[in-house]
Design a protein around this motif. Structure first.
Motif, PDB file in Angstrom:
ATOM      1  N   THR A   1       0.837  -1.209   0.000  1.00  0.00           N
ATOM      2  CA  THR A   1       0.000   0.000   0.000  1.00  0.00           C
ATOM      3  C   THR A   1       0.872   1.260   0.000  1.00  0.00           C
ATOM      4  OG1 THR A   1      -1.739  -1.163   1.202  1.00  0.00           O
ATOM      5  CG2 THR A   1      -1.824   1.244   1.226  1.00  0.00           C
ATOM      6  N   THR A   2       1.933   1.208   0.825  1.00  0.00           N
ATOM      7  CA  THR A   2       2.854   2.355   0.883  1.00  0.00           C
ATOM      8  C   THR A   2       3.545   2.564  -0.468  1.00  0.00           C
ATOM      9  OG1 THR A   2       3.250   1.966   3.228  1.00  0.00           O
ATOM     10  CG2 THR A   2       4.853   3.336   2.073  1.00  0.00           C
ATOM     11  N   LEU A   3       3.975   1.446  -1.058  1.00  0.00           N
ATOM     12  CA  LEU A   3       4.652   1.549  -2.353  1.00  0.00           C
ATOM     13  C   LEU A   3       3.713   2.052  -3.443  1.00  0.00           C
ATOM     14  CD1 LEU A   3       6.823  -1.693  -2.346  1.00  0.00           C
ATOM     15  CD2 LEU A   3       7.636   0.659  -2.198  1.00  0.00           C
ATOM     16  N   ILE A   4       2.472   1.582  -3.421  1.00  0.00           N
ATOM     17  CA  ILE A   4       1.498   2.061  -4.413  1.00  0.00           C
ATOM     18  C   ILE A   4       1.254   3.555  -4.234  1.00  0.00           C
ATOM     19  CG2 ILE A   4      -0.935   1.936  -5.096  1.00  0.00           C
ATOM     20  CD1 ILE A   4      -0.796  -1.072  -4.575  1.00  0.00           C
ATOM     21  N   SER A   5       1.133   3.981  -2.965  1.00  0.00           N
ATOM     22  CA  SER A   5       0.930   5.410  -2.698  1.00  0.00           C
ATOM     23  C   SER A   5       2.131   6.230  -3.180  1.00  0.00           C
ATOM     24  CB  SER A   5       0.716   5.620  -1.198  1.00  0.00           C
ATOM     25  OG  SER A   5       0.611   6.994  -0.904  1.00  0.00           O
ATOM     26  N   ASP A   6       3.342   5.709  -2.881  1.00  0.00           N
ATOM     27  CA  ASP A   6       4.548   6.415  -3.342  1.00  0.00           C
ATOM     28  C   ASP A   6       4.618   6.444  -4.869  1.00  0.00           C
ATOM     29  OD1 ASP A   6       5.276   6.855  -0.747  1.00  0.00           O
ATOM     30  OD2 ASP A   6       6.696   5.170  -0.650  1.00  0.00           O
ATOM     31  N   LEU A   7       4.220   5.334  -5.476  1.00  0.00           N
ATOM     32  CA  LEU A   7       4.237   5.264  -6.933  1.00  0.00           C
ATOM     33  C   LEU A   7       3.251   6.256  -7.539  1.00  0.00           C
ATOM     34  CD1 LEU A   7       5.323   3.864  -9.454  1.00  0.00           C
ATOM     35  CD2 LEU A   7       3.513   2.158  -9.202  1.00  0.00           C
ATOM     36  N   GLN A   8       2.060   6.343  -6.952  1.00  0.00           N
ATOM     37  CA  GLN A   8       1.070   7.306  -7.444  1.00  0.00           C
ATOM     38  C   GLN A   8       1.576   8.739  -7.263  1.00  0.00           C
ATOM     39  OE1 GLN A   8      -2.380   6.202  -5.182  1.00  0.00           O
ATOM     40  NE2 GLN A   8      -3.074   4.699  -6.695  1.00  0.00           N
ATOM     41  N   TYR A   9       2.226   8.982  -6.120  1.00  0.00           N
ATOM     42  CA  TYR A   9       2.792  10.313  -5.883  1.00  0.00           C
ATOM     43  C   TYR A   9       3.879  10.626  -6.920  1.00  0.00           C
ATOM     44  CZ  TYR A   9       5.419  14.062  -3.642  1.00  0.00           C
ATOM     45  OH  TYR A   9       6.085  15.219  -3.380  1.00  0.00           O
ATOM     46  N   ALA A  10       4.745   9.615  -7.190  1.00  0.00           N
ATOM     47  CA  ALA A  10       5.811   9.809  -8.183  1.00  0.00           C
ATOM     48  C   ALA A  10       5.213  10.046  -9.565  1.00  0.00           C
ATOM     49  CB  ALA A  10       6.743   8.604  -8.195  1.00  0.00           C
ATOM     50  N   ASP A  11       4.141   9.284  -9.898  1.00  0.00           N
ATOM     51  CA  ASP A  11       3.473   9.497 -11.186  1.00  0.00           C
ATOM     52  C   ASP A  11       2.921  10.915 -11.282  1.00  0.00           C
ATOM     53  OD1 ASP A  11       3.988   7.089 -12.356  1.00  0.00           O
ATOM     54  OD2 ASP A  11       2.138   6.131 -11.655  1.00  0.00           O
ATOM     55  N   GLY A  12       2.310  11.369 -10.203  1.00  0.00           N
ATOM     56  CA  GLY A  12       1.769  12.737 -10.200  1.00  0.00           C
ATOM     57  C   GLY A  12       2.852  13.784 -10.365  1.00  0.00           C
ATOM     58  N   LYS A  13       3.965  13.592  -9.650  1.00  0.00           N
ATOM     59  CA  LYS A  13       5.073  14.539  -9.771  1.00  0.00           C
ATOM     60  C   LYS A  13       5.657  14.506 -11.178  1.00  0.00           C
ATOM     61  CE  LYS A  13       6.990  16.535  -6.738  1.00  0.00           C
ATOM     62  NZ  LYS A  13       6.890  17.942  -6.310  1.00  0.00           N
ATOM     63  N   ALA A  14       5.781  13.299 -11.726  1.00  0.00           N
ATOM     64  CA  ALA A  14       6.326  13.174 -13.077  1.00  0.00           C
ATOM     65  C   ALA A  14       5.422  13.875 -14.082  1.00  0.00           C
ATOM     66  CB  ALA A  14       6.492  11.703 -13.454  1.00  0.00           C
ATOM     67  N   PHE A  15       4.108  13.689 -13.927  1.00  0.00           N
ATOM     68  CA  PHE A  15       3.163  14.360 -14.829  1.00  0.00           C
ATOM     69  C   PHE A  15       3.250  15.871 -14.666  1.00  0.00           C
ATOM     70  CE2 PHE A  15      -1.036  16.218 -15.639  1.00  0.00           C
ATOM     71  CZ  PHE A  15      -1.236  15.816 -16.939  1.00  0.00           C
ATOM     72  N   TYR A  16       3.365  16.328 -13.408  1.00  0.00           N
ATOM     73  CA  TYR A  16       3.476  17.770 -13.152  1.00  0.00           C
ATOM     74  C   TYR A  16       4.730  18.341 -13.805  1.00  0.00           C
ATOM     75  CZ  TYR A  16       4.619  22.051 -10.656  1.00  0.00           C
ATOM     76  OH  TYR A  16       4.985  23.326 -10.357  1.00  0.00           O
ATOM     77  N   TYR A  17       5.870  17.649 -13.622  1.00  0.00           N
ATOM     78  CA  TYR A  17       7.120  18.154 -14.181  1.00  0.00           C
ATOM     79  C   TYR A  17       7.129  18.070 -15.709  1.00  0.00           C
ATOM     80  CZ  TYR A  17       9.207  18.642  -9.584  1.00  0.00           C
ATOM     81  OH  TYR A  17       9.484  19.040  -8.317  1.00  0.00           O
ATOM     82  N   GLN A  18       6.463  17.050 -16.238  1.00  0.00           N
ATOM     83  CA  GLN A  18       6.368  16.957 -17.691  1.00  0.00           C
ATOM     84  C   GLN A  18       5.553  18.124 -18.241  1.00  0.00           C
ATOM     85  OE1 GLN A  18       4.588  13.357 -19.144  1.00  0.00           O
ATOM     86  NE2 GLN A  18       5.254  13.710 -21.235  1.00  0.00           N
ATOM     87  N   ALA A  19       4.427  18.434 -17.565  1.00  0.00           N
ATOM     88  CA  ALA A  19       3.618  19.582 -17.991  1.00  0.00           C
ATOM     89  C   ALA A  19       4.396  20.886 -17.830  1.00  0.00           C
ATOM     90  CB  ALA A  19       2.324  19.637 -17.175  1.00  0.00           C
ATOM     91  N   GLU A  20       5.169  20.972 -16.738  1.00  0.00           N
ATOM     92  CA  GLU A  20       5.974  22.180 -16.508  1.00  0.00           C
ATOM     93  C   GLU A  20       7.046  22.336 -17.588  1.00  0.00           C
ATOM     94  OE1 GLU A  20       6.956  25.640 -14.290  1.00  0.00           O
ATOM     95  OE2 GLU A  20       5.247  24.278 -14.160  1.00  0.00           O
TER      96      GLU A  20
END
Length: 197
Positions: free
Chosen positions: A84-103
């Motif tokens: 669960t922790t890893l999935i949450s971290d993975l989702q957070y990393a995906d969100g950050k990656a999407f944010y930085y890609q958009a940036e």
């Protein structure tokens, strides 16, 4: 906006893009690491579950079976929490990656717009310089023509002054002759001579 400011903006945007790319790569590596760790934990969970089932089937001792079941339950709970922790971290990393890609995309667009604005400014500057050169040429031509006209006008005024002076002298001579005639006795008066033209 002058060329120095445009160059500074381009430099800053390039640095920001490079920084965002590095962060994006780091987050992608973390994502891959989390995914591999999750797969390993899932594999361990499956192995632990199958070995515990085999042990419980073959076990004769009821106390050992209960202890194995409790240990399996505890391990399963820990694994679920970790997944669960890893999935949450993975989702957070995906969100950050999407944010930085958009940036990065937005910064790249700003860089393109700045380059286009720089090119447009250069074009306008070139047109303005050509216009200034044309105006300078027109001004030089106008000054030359004005100087020529002033020279001709000065010559004309000088000629007119000479003629006016000649006429003034002629009038003064006639006045003098008239006064001389008027001062003579009536018997000595003679007709004044006609002025020469």
């Amino acid at each position: 906006m002058n060329s120095v400011q445009q160059a500074e903006i381009v430099r800053q945007l390039t640095q920001q893009i490079d920084s965002q790319k590095e962060q994006l790569l780091r987050l992608q590596h973390e994502k891959e690491k989390f995914m591999m760790e999750a797969q390993m934990l899932k594999f361990r969970k499956d192995n632990v579950g199958s070995s515990d089932l085999t042990a419980s089937d073959s076990s004769v001792n009821l106390a050992e079976g209960s202890a194995s079941l409790a240990e399996h339950s505890s391990t399963q709970t820990r694994l679920k929490s970790r997944v669960t922790t890893l999935i949450s971290d993975l989702q957070y990393a995906d969100g950050k990656a999407f944010y930085y890609q958009a940036e990065c995309s937005a910064l790249h667009l700003r860089l393109q717009l700045a380059e286009e604005d720089k090119d447009q400014t250069k074009l306008h500057l070139s047109d303005a310089q050509h216009h200034i050169d044309d105006l300078k040429k027109q001004l030089e031509t106008t000054v030359l023509q004005t100087n020529e006209q002033m020279g001709l006008l000065s010559e004309h005024v000088a000629t007119m002054n000479e003629k006016l002076q000649d006429k003034t002298d002629e009038i003064n001579n006639l006045k003098f002759e008239l006064q001389q005639v008027q001062l003579q006795p009536p018997s000595m008066k003679v007709k004044p001579s006609k002025p020469s033209r």
